[in-house]
Design a protein around this motif. Structure first.
Motif, PDB file in Angstrom:
ATOM      1  N   LEU A  56       2.055 -80.280 -47.245  1.00 24.97           N
ATOM      2  CA  LEU A  56       3.201 -80.743 -48.036  1.00 24.97           C
ATOM      3  C   LEU A  56       3.713 -79.643 -48.965  1.00 24.97           C
ATOM      4  CD1 LEU A  56       2.029 -84.353 -49.013  1.00 24.97           C
ATOM      5  CD2 LEU A  56       3.787 -83.741 -47.354  1.00 24.97           C
ATOM      6  N   ALA A  57       2.794 -78.917 -49.571  1.00 21.94           N
ATOM      7  CA  ALA A  57       3.179 -77.854 -50.504  1.00 21.94           C
ATOM      8  C   ALA A  57       3.881 -76.710 -49.788  1.00 21.94           C
ATOM      9  CB  ALA A  57       1.954 -77.341 -51.250  1.00 21.94           C
ATOM     10  N   THR A  58       3.384 -76.328 -48.617  1.00 25.01           N
ATOM     11  CA  THR A  58       3.990 -75.209 -47.893  1.00 25.01           C
ATOM     12  C   THR A  58       5.347 -75.590 -47.297  1.00 25.01           C
ATOM     13  OG1 THR A  58       2.642 -75.839 -45.962  1.00 25.01           O
ATOM     14  CG2 THR A  58       1.812 -74.068 -47.362  1.00 25.01           C
ATOM     15  N   ILE A  59       5.474 -76.823 -46.813  1.00 26.84           N
ATOM     16  CA  ILE A  59       6.748 -77.262 -46.230  1.00 26.84           C
ATOM     17  C   ILE A  59       7.831 -77.341 -47.312  1.00 26.84           C
ATOM     18  CG2 ILE A  59       7.944 -79.222 -45.188  1.00 26.84           C
ATOM     19  CD1 ILE A  59       5.359 -79.803 -43.639  1.00 26.84           C
ATOM     20  N   SER A  60       7.484 -77.912 -48.462  1.00 24.30           N
ATOM     21  CA  SER A  60       8.455 -78.091 -49.546  1.00 24.30           C
ATOM     22  C   SER A  60       8.496 -76.904 -50.508  1.00 24.30           C
ATOM     23  CB  SER A  60       8.133 -79.361 -50.330  1.00 24.30           C
ATOM     24  OG  SER A  60       6.831 -79.289 -50.887  1.00 24.30           O
ATOM     25  N   GLU A  61       7.600 -75.927 -50.295  1.00 25.33           N
ATOM     26  CA  GLU A  61       7.495 -74.750 -51.164  1.00 25.33           C
ATOM     27  C   GLU A  61       7.220 -75.152 -52.609  1.00 25.33           C
ATOM     28  OE1 GLU A  61      10.922 -72.310 -50.641  1.00 25.33           O
ATOM     29  OE2 GLU A  61      10.371 -71.710 -48.608  1.00 25.33           O
ATOM     30  N   ASN A  62       6.389 -76.171 -52.775  1.00 30.50           N
ATOM     31  CA  ASN A  62       5.977 -76.607 -54.101  1.00 30.50           C
ATOM     32  C   ASN A  62       4.666 -75.941 -54.495  1.00 30.50           C
ATOM     33  OD1 ASN A  62       8.104 -78.322 -54.690  1.00 30.50           O
ATOM     34  ND2 ASN A  62       7.145 -80.098 -53.715  1.00 30.50           N
ATOM     35  N   ASN A  63       4.336 -76.067 -55.768  1.00 32.77           N
ATOM     36  CA  ASN A  63       3.058 -75.552 -56.248  1.00 32.77           C
ATOM     37  C   ASN A  63       1.929 -76.488 -55.857  1.00 32.77           C
ATOM     38  OD1 ASN A  63       5.160 -74.711 -58.677  1.00 32.77           O
ATOM     39  ND2 ASN A  63       3.739 -73.095 -58.112  1.00 32.77           N
ATOM     40  N   LEU A  64       0.751 -75.936 -55.711  1.00 34.60           N
ATOM     41  CA  LEU A  64      -0.472 -76.701 -55.466  1.00 34.60           C
ATOM     42  C   LEU A  64      -1.641 -75.887 -55.993  1.00 34.60           C
ATOM     43  CD1 LEU A  64      -2.121 -79.025 -54.184  1.00 34.60           C
ATOM     44  CD2 LEU A  64      -2.175 -77.675 -52.075  1.00 34.60           C
ATOM     45  N   SER A  65      -2.320 -76.411 -56.997  1.00 34.89           N
ATOM     46  CA  SER A  65      -3.462 -75.710 -57.595  1.00 34.89           C
ATOM     47  C   SER A  65      -4.764 -76.394 -57.224  1.00 34.89           C
ATOM     48  CB  SER A  65      -3.317 -75.652 -59.120  1.00 34.89           C
ATOM     49  OG  SER A  65      -2.204 -74.873 -59.496  1.00 34.89           O
TER      50      SER A  65
END
Length: 416
Positions: A246-255
């Motif tokens: 989800l983070a890579t598809i939407s280019e969101n942050n994920l820690s």
């Protein structure tokens, strides 16, 4: 009233309902965890595929029987609707092979359940336009069984009561509409048809809810650690994989936070494993209570924990770490505070190729935190946060480690 209460208790026990939360899980999916939703989506889509693939073949094949017994003009009309229905089933079967998603699974199940009633309504309209007798009438009456077949098929799907009612109500409306008596002599037939449908619907509800209850118990058993109540490593891997994609598809942050309790082995060695279990359980409760809503805490193994922080930037991850340090993780049997070494990694800042690389990077930084004196976190560009001085010094003295020097009792950023 006494008999109603006894009936409710008996029904609850047969469905495995012993708490209010278990009842709510069967009524609606609002309290279902992500592992449960993903597992249920996979089951729904796989069974939609099974049904649709079979119907895509059987629906047009039945036209051979229609050809033998029904008038040619009626047969041509039915062939058209059969081919359209078979195409719809084939498309649904193709869609059901995609990545499991609960929203998609619901729509596909709704689509599958709507094709047959629509087919029934159209075919019934055409059949009534003809004067049929003998074998022709028998074949025509078989079409009236289609809604019963579909409602009975719901027994194979683990659905909540809310979902069951949403799917069953339109089919019940179709049956009632098609059974409306035209004359007084048709009333007994209409009543018996509606009664039979309602009876099958009741059985389907019980079977579906019972299946859902069993699935919930099995997934919960496999997904949650018995001691701490946190997600297990197996369930955590599924969560990591999903959140990373989800983070890579939407280019969101994920820690990701990788925590290892400091000197935990000494607790087991000196005070025994029962004492160690108490420390682990309380630390897990503290982590769950401190993280943000929507974050996931995983017992990765032994005294190691992973916290997934969706949409969290490195600074927001440090804010979570600061709250964990301030709240604390409990005390060891000798009264000294429990601390942890923490490694931080973030998808966008670290540009890793997959979630495994993200975990490896957080693990490496956690190891750096341990070799640097423990009771601290190490993040991107080696940025550190130290545990409150009183906790760090106290645990350091109890283990003969060099104390980490901090200027006050709050977590403090330290340059690398």
């Amino acid at each position: 009233m006494k008999y109603l209460t006894a009936m409710y208790i008996s029904l609850s026990e047969s469905l495995g309902i012993y708490t209010r939360d278990q009842l709510h899980e069967l009524l609606s999916n609002n309290q279902h965890s992500m592992p449960i939703s993903r597992h249920r989506a996979a089951i729904l889509q796989s069974r939609v595929f099974f049904f649709c693939a079979i119907f895509a073949v059987l629906v047009p094949t039945w036209s051979l029987i229609d050809r033998l017994f029904l008038p040619d003009s009626l047969w041509l009309e039915l062939v058209l609707i059969r081919l359209l229905s078979a195409t719809a089933f084939a498309l649904l079967a193709w869609q059901a092979r995609k990545e499991p998603d609960l929203k998609r699974a619901r729509f596909m199940l709704a689509g599958m359940l709507s094709v047959t009633p629509l087919f029934y309504l159209v075919s019934n309209h055409w059949l009534q336009a003809y004067e049929l007798s003998g074998t022709e009438q028998v074949i025509a009456e078989l079409y009236a069984l289609l809604p019963f077949v579909m409602i009975a098929g719901l027994t194979l799907f683990p659905l909540t009561l809310k979902e069951l009612l949403a799917y069953a109500t339109p089919m019940l409306a179709v049956v009632v509409l098609s059974s409306l008596p035209e004359t007084k002599s048709d009333i007994p037939q209409a009543v018996s048809t509606i009664w039979l449908f309602s009876l099958i619907l009741g059985v389907a509800m019980f079977a579906s809810l019972n299946q859902l209850r069993y699935m919930l118990s099995q997934v919960n058993r496999a997904s949650y650690d018995v001691l701490t109540g946190l997600l297990t490593r197996r369930a955590g891997i599924e969560m990591l994989d999903l959140q990373y994609r989800l983070a890579t598809i939407s280019e969101n942050n994920l820690s990701i936070l990788y925590l290892d309790l400091d000197h935990f082995k000494t607790v087991n060695d000196v005070y025994g494993h029962d004492a160690g279990d108490v420390v682990l359980k309380f630390a897990a409760q503290q982590l769950s209570a401190t993280v943000r809503k929507g974050d996931s805490v995983i017992r990765w193994g032994g005294e190691e924990f992973i916290i997934i922080l969706p949409t969290a930037t490195p600074d927001e991850a440090n804010d979570v770490i600061a709250r964990v340090m301030k709240a604390g993780l409990g005390s060891r049997p000798d009264g000294t505070p429990v601390t942890a070494s923490i490694g931080v990694a973030e998808v966008q800042a670290d540009t890793v190729k997959d979630w495994k690389a993200l975990i490896e990077l957080a693990d490496h930084r956690m190891y750096t935190a341990k070799t640097s004196g423990r009771a601290r976190s190490v993040g991107i560009q080696e940025t550190q946060l130290l545990w409150p001085a009183s906790s760090a010094q106290c645990i350091a003295r109890s283990t003969a480690d060099a104390p980490a020097t901090v200027s006050d009792n709050q977590p403090e950023p330290v340059a690398s």
